[in-house]
Design a protein around this motif. Structure first.
Motif, PDB file in Angstrom:
ATOM      1  N   SER A   1      23.257 -20.863 -15.452  1.00 53.75           N
ATOM      2  CA  SER A   1      23.564 -22.029 -16.052  1.00 53.75           C
ATOM      3  C   SER A   1      22.763 -23.069 -15.948  1.00 53.75           C
ATOM      4  O   SER A   1      22.572 -23.814 -16.996  1.00 53.75           O
ATOM      5  CB  SER A   1      24.687 -22.683 -16.124  1.00 53.75           C
ATOM      6  N   MET A   2      22.480 -24.047 -15.136  1.00 52.49           N
ATOM      7  CA  MET A   2      22.107 -24.599 -14.508  1.00 52.49           C
ATOM      8  C   MET A   2      20.386 -25.134 -14.839  1.00 52.49           C
ATOM      9  O   MET A   2      19.888 -25.420 -15.667  1.00 52.49           O
ATOM     10  CB  MET A   2      22.013 -25.254 -12.902  1.00 52.49           C
ATOM     11  N   GLY A   3      19.741 -24.063 -14.449  1.00 55.30           N
ATOM     12  CA  GLY A   3      18.400 -23.043 -14.950  1.00 55.30           C
ATOM     13  C   GLY A   3      18.523 -23.510 -16.166  1.00 55.30           C
ATOM     14  O   GLY A   3      17.408 -24.189 -17.049  1.00 55.30           O
ATOM     15  N   PHE A   4      18.653 -23.131 -16.951  1.00 52.45           N
ATOM     16  CA  PHE A   4      19.111 -23.024 -18.235  1.00 52.45           C
ATOM     17  C   PHE A   4      19.486 -24.289 -19.392  1.00 52.45           C
ATOM     18  O   PHE A   4      18.205 -24.051 -20.060  1.00 52.45           O
ATOM     19  CB  PHE A   4      20.154 -21.626 -18.963  1.00 52.45           C
ATOM     20  N   VAL A   5      19.951 -25.034 -18.361  1.00 53.42           N
ATOM     21  CA  VAL A   5      20.290 -25.887 -18.888  1.00 53.42           C
ATOM     22  C   VAL A   5      18.860 -27.026 -18.431  1.00 53.42           C
ATOM     23  O   VAL A   5      18.487 -28.078 -19.391  1.00 53.42           O
ATOM     24  CB  VAL A   5      22.020 -26.444 -18.719  1.00 53.42           C
ATOM     25  N   ILE A   6      18.708 -27.315 -17.631  1.00 55.11           N
ATOM     26  CA  ILE A   6      17.662 -27.537 -17.169  1.00 55.11           C
ATOM     27  C   ILE A   6      16.226 -27.958 -17.954  1.00 55.11           C
ATOM     28  O   ILE A   6      15.817 -28.435 -18.359  1.00 55.11           O
ATOM     29  CB  ILE A   6      17.427 -27.877 -15.777  1.00 55.11           C
TER      30      ILE A   6
ATOM     31  N   ASP B   1      30.061 -28.253  -5.257  1.00 51.93           N
ATOM     32  CA  ASP B   1      30.020 -29.399  -4.023  1.00 51.93           C
ATOM     33  C   ASP B   1      29.464 -30.100  -4.876  1.00 51.93           C
ATOM     34  O   ASP B   1      29.689 -31.410  -5.798  1.00 51.93           O
ATOM     35  CB  ASP B   1      30.147 -28.788  -3.206  1.00 51.93           C
ATOM     36  N   LEU B   2      28.247 -30.110  -4.371  1.00 51.23           N
ATOM     37  CA  LEU B   2      26.811 -31.160  -4.172  1.00 51.23           C
ATOM     38  C   LEU B   2      26.823 -31.436  -6.453  1.00 51.23           C
ATOM     39  O   LEU B   2      27.298 -33.097  -6.339  1.00 51.23           O
ATOM     40  CB  LEU B   2      25.700 -30.533  -3.949  1.00 51.23           C
ATOM     41  N   VAL B   3      26.890 -31.706  -7.119  1.00 50.61           N
ATOM     42  CA  VAL B   3      27.063 -31.573  -8.130  1.00 50.61           C
ATOM     43  C   VAL B   3      27.746 -32.833  -9.301  1.00 50.61           C
ATOM     44  O   VAL B   3      27.433 -33.413  -9.279  1.00 50.61           O
ATOM     45  CB  VAL B   3      26.374 -30.272  -9.404  1.00 50.61           C
TER      46      VAL B   3
ATOM     47  N   VAL C   1      24.671 -31.302 -16.978  1.00 53.60           N
ATOM     48  CA  VAL C   1      26.250 -31.435 -15.953  1.00 53.60           C
ATOM     49  C   VAL C   1      27.134 -31.044 -16.851  1.00 53.60           C
ATOM     50  O   VAL C   1      27.588 -29.639 -16.678  1.00 53.60           O
ATOM     51  CB  VAL C   1      26.922 -32.912 -15.049  1.00 53.60           C
ATOM     52  N   ALA C   2      27.553 -31.340 -17.184  1.00 54.36           N
ATOM     53  CA  ALA C   2      29.033 -30.518 -19.044  1.00 54.36           C
ATOM     54  C   ALA C   2      28.717 -29.926 -19.557  1.00 54.36           C
ATOM     55  O   ALA C   2      28.970 -28.618 -19.333  1.00 54.36           O
ATOM     56  CB  ALA C   2      29.193 -32.304 -19.916  1.00 54.36           C
ATOM     57  N   ALA C   3      27.423 -29.679 -19.866  1.00 55.11           N
ATOM     58  CA  ALA C   3      26.908 -28.786 -20.164  1.00 55.11           C
ATOM     59  C   ALA C   3      26.938 -26.885 -18.984  1.00 55.11           C
ATOM     60  O   ALA C   3      27.591 -26.205 -19.852  1.00 55.11           O
ATOM     61  CB  ALA C   3      25.594 -28.679 -20.422  1.00 55.11           C
ATOM     62  N   MET C   4      26.364 -27.680 -18.030  1.00 56.37           N
ATOM     63  CA  MET C   4      26.623 -26.047 -17.076  1.00 56.37           C
ATOM     64  C   MET C   4      28.053 -25.949 -17.069  1.00 56.37           C
ATOM     65  O   MET C   4      28.584 -25.009 -17.076  1.00 56.37           O
ATOM     66  CB  MET C   4      26.264 -26.916 -15.416  1.00 56.37           C
TER      67      MET C   4
END
Lengths: 216, 204
Positions: free
Chosen positions: A166-171, B52-54, B188-191
């Motif tokens: 998800s992180m990679g996709f959104v970024i 935790d980090l994000v 971040v919200a999307a994630m």
């Protein structure tokens, strides 16, 4: 006293030197990028950490997704503030909503058609330099984002981390918007406006091709 | 002229980035372990755990957007709440299965994206809740390994992270810089929403 011909020659010389300097800088940049050293990987990448890379690569892997993301940035740049940043905020949020719908099993009819239409409509907006109200622009982008999220946000390979994917996709999606915005800055140049409209027409034509593919 | 300046600075930035990329990379054939004791294991745990980090980074951005006073509150309250939560996590047997990370990502990301004006009291409650819950989860995770010293390492790292990120955000004056922070919040919200979807799928 210098005549017109001398002035024209001098102008052409200055222009050539400027272009030459720019070109040499571009070539130097490309050379440097080619010299980029790669890490030696002793093992095949896999498992949790690979999810980030998969997510990062995924949006770049389909031309339909790439063109739509860039179109959002281009249109935002054309519209100016606040659409410039509101559209790239609305898209990932609504894309995540679409992906969530896919993940929880809520069907969205005509996903491929919706994706093709997103390229057609966004391309047409850029071509026409359309300036709808901000709420309408956000709604247009948001609705199409649902189709993109539903189609692409749920394609996680087995055994990889959903979070990192998800992180990679959104970024990656955000970076594509950034590319669109950066390219859209040419709008400030006189010739740039026409270039942007041409880009819009290209995106719309590609959308028609995608639409054809969705039906055939 | 303005565009020429812009292109020149863009070009210089590109050269700097490519220069950095020329730096030779290390071959990573094995997993990274600190081997430096429980405090460093705690530091490593926080830094290498995006769950935790994000949220910590998002909370620090939000604190910085609200100004120096909320930034100072987060600087001291978040590590303390995290530590207290961690101590509870060390003594209790397991925690209910709540998608903490997904909820934290979504709420904190949305707060940053919306640039919501919270009162100092409400902001303090948010910091305590985030710190307490994430701390408790860390406590459970570190029970068999780093223990209390691991929590100390996490606390110190939190202090440094919140100080750096919130102070940096407070210092942002240009409108476009604040917009970039809000865009990051929306990511971040999307994630968080995507994570919630993945959890639903894995359980369903």
């Amino acid at each position: 006293m210098r005549n017109d011909k001398d002035l024209r020659n001098q102008g052409f010389k200055d222009f050539s030197e400027t272009i030459g300097t720019r070109l040499s800088k571009i070539v130097l940049t490309i050379m440097l990028s080619l010299a980029w050293t790669q890490a030696a990987w002793a093992h095949v990448e896999g498992g949790q950490a690979a999810g980030f890379l998969t997510g990062l690569q995924h949006p770049w892997s389909g031309l339909d997704h790439v063109l739509a993301m860039i179109a959002v940035g281009l249109w935002g740049a054309q519209l100016g503030s606040p659409a410039l940043w509101m559209l790239p905020i609305a898209f990932p949020m609504m894309m995540a909503v679409g992906a969530m719908m896919g993940l929880v099993g809520i069907p969205v009819p005509g996903v491929e058609i919706g994706i093709a239409l997103s390229a057609i409509v966004l391309g047409a907006m850029i071509l026409a330099e359309a300036r709808p109200k901000l709420a309408i622009a956000i709604a247009v982008v948001g609705i199409f984002a649902i189709f993109h999220g539903h189609a692409h946000g749920t394609e996680l390979p087995e055994g990889q981390s959903g979070l990192l994917y998800s992180m990679g996709f959104v970024i990656a999606t955000g970076c594509l918007h950034g590319v669109g915005i950066a390219l859209g800055l040419v709008h400030r140049l006189p010739a740039g406006k026409m270039a942007l409209r041409l880009a819009g027409s290209f995106i719309a034509v590609m959308g028609v091709v995608f639409l054809w593919g969705a039906f055939v | 002229m303005k565009i020429n300046n812009y292109l020149n600075s863009l070009y210089k930035s590109l050269i700097a980035i490519f220069g950095l990329l020329l730096w030779p990379s290390q071959a990573d054939a094995h997993l990274v372990t600190t081997g430096l004791g429980p405090v460093y294991d705690g530091i490593g745990h926080l830094v290498l755990t995006p769950e935790d980090l994000v949220p910590v980074l998002a909370l620090s951005l939000f604190a910085g957007m609200r100004g120096a006073e909320p930034g100072r509150r987060a600087l001291f309250i978040l590590p303390l709440a995290w530590f207290v939560g961690g101590l509870l996590g060390l003594v209790i047997e397991g925690l209910p299965d709540i998608p903490v990370a997904a909820v934290s990502f979504f709420i904190l990301g949305a707060l940053v994206a919306a640039d919501l004006k919270l009162s100092n009291k409400v902001f303090t409650v948010v910091v305590i809740v985030v710190g307490g819950i994430h701390g408790a989860l860390n406590g459970v995770a570190l029970k068999e390994s780093a223990g209390v010293l691991g929590l100390v390492g996490i606390m110190v790292t939190l202090f440094v992270l919140v100080a750096l990120v919130s102070a940096f955000t407070v210092s942002l004056k240009k409108a476009w810089a604040k917009i970039i922070v809000r865009v990051a919040g929306s990511w971040v919200a999307a994630m968080g929403m995507l994570m919630a979807g993945w959890l639903f799928r894995s359980q369903g």
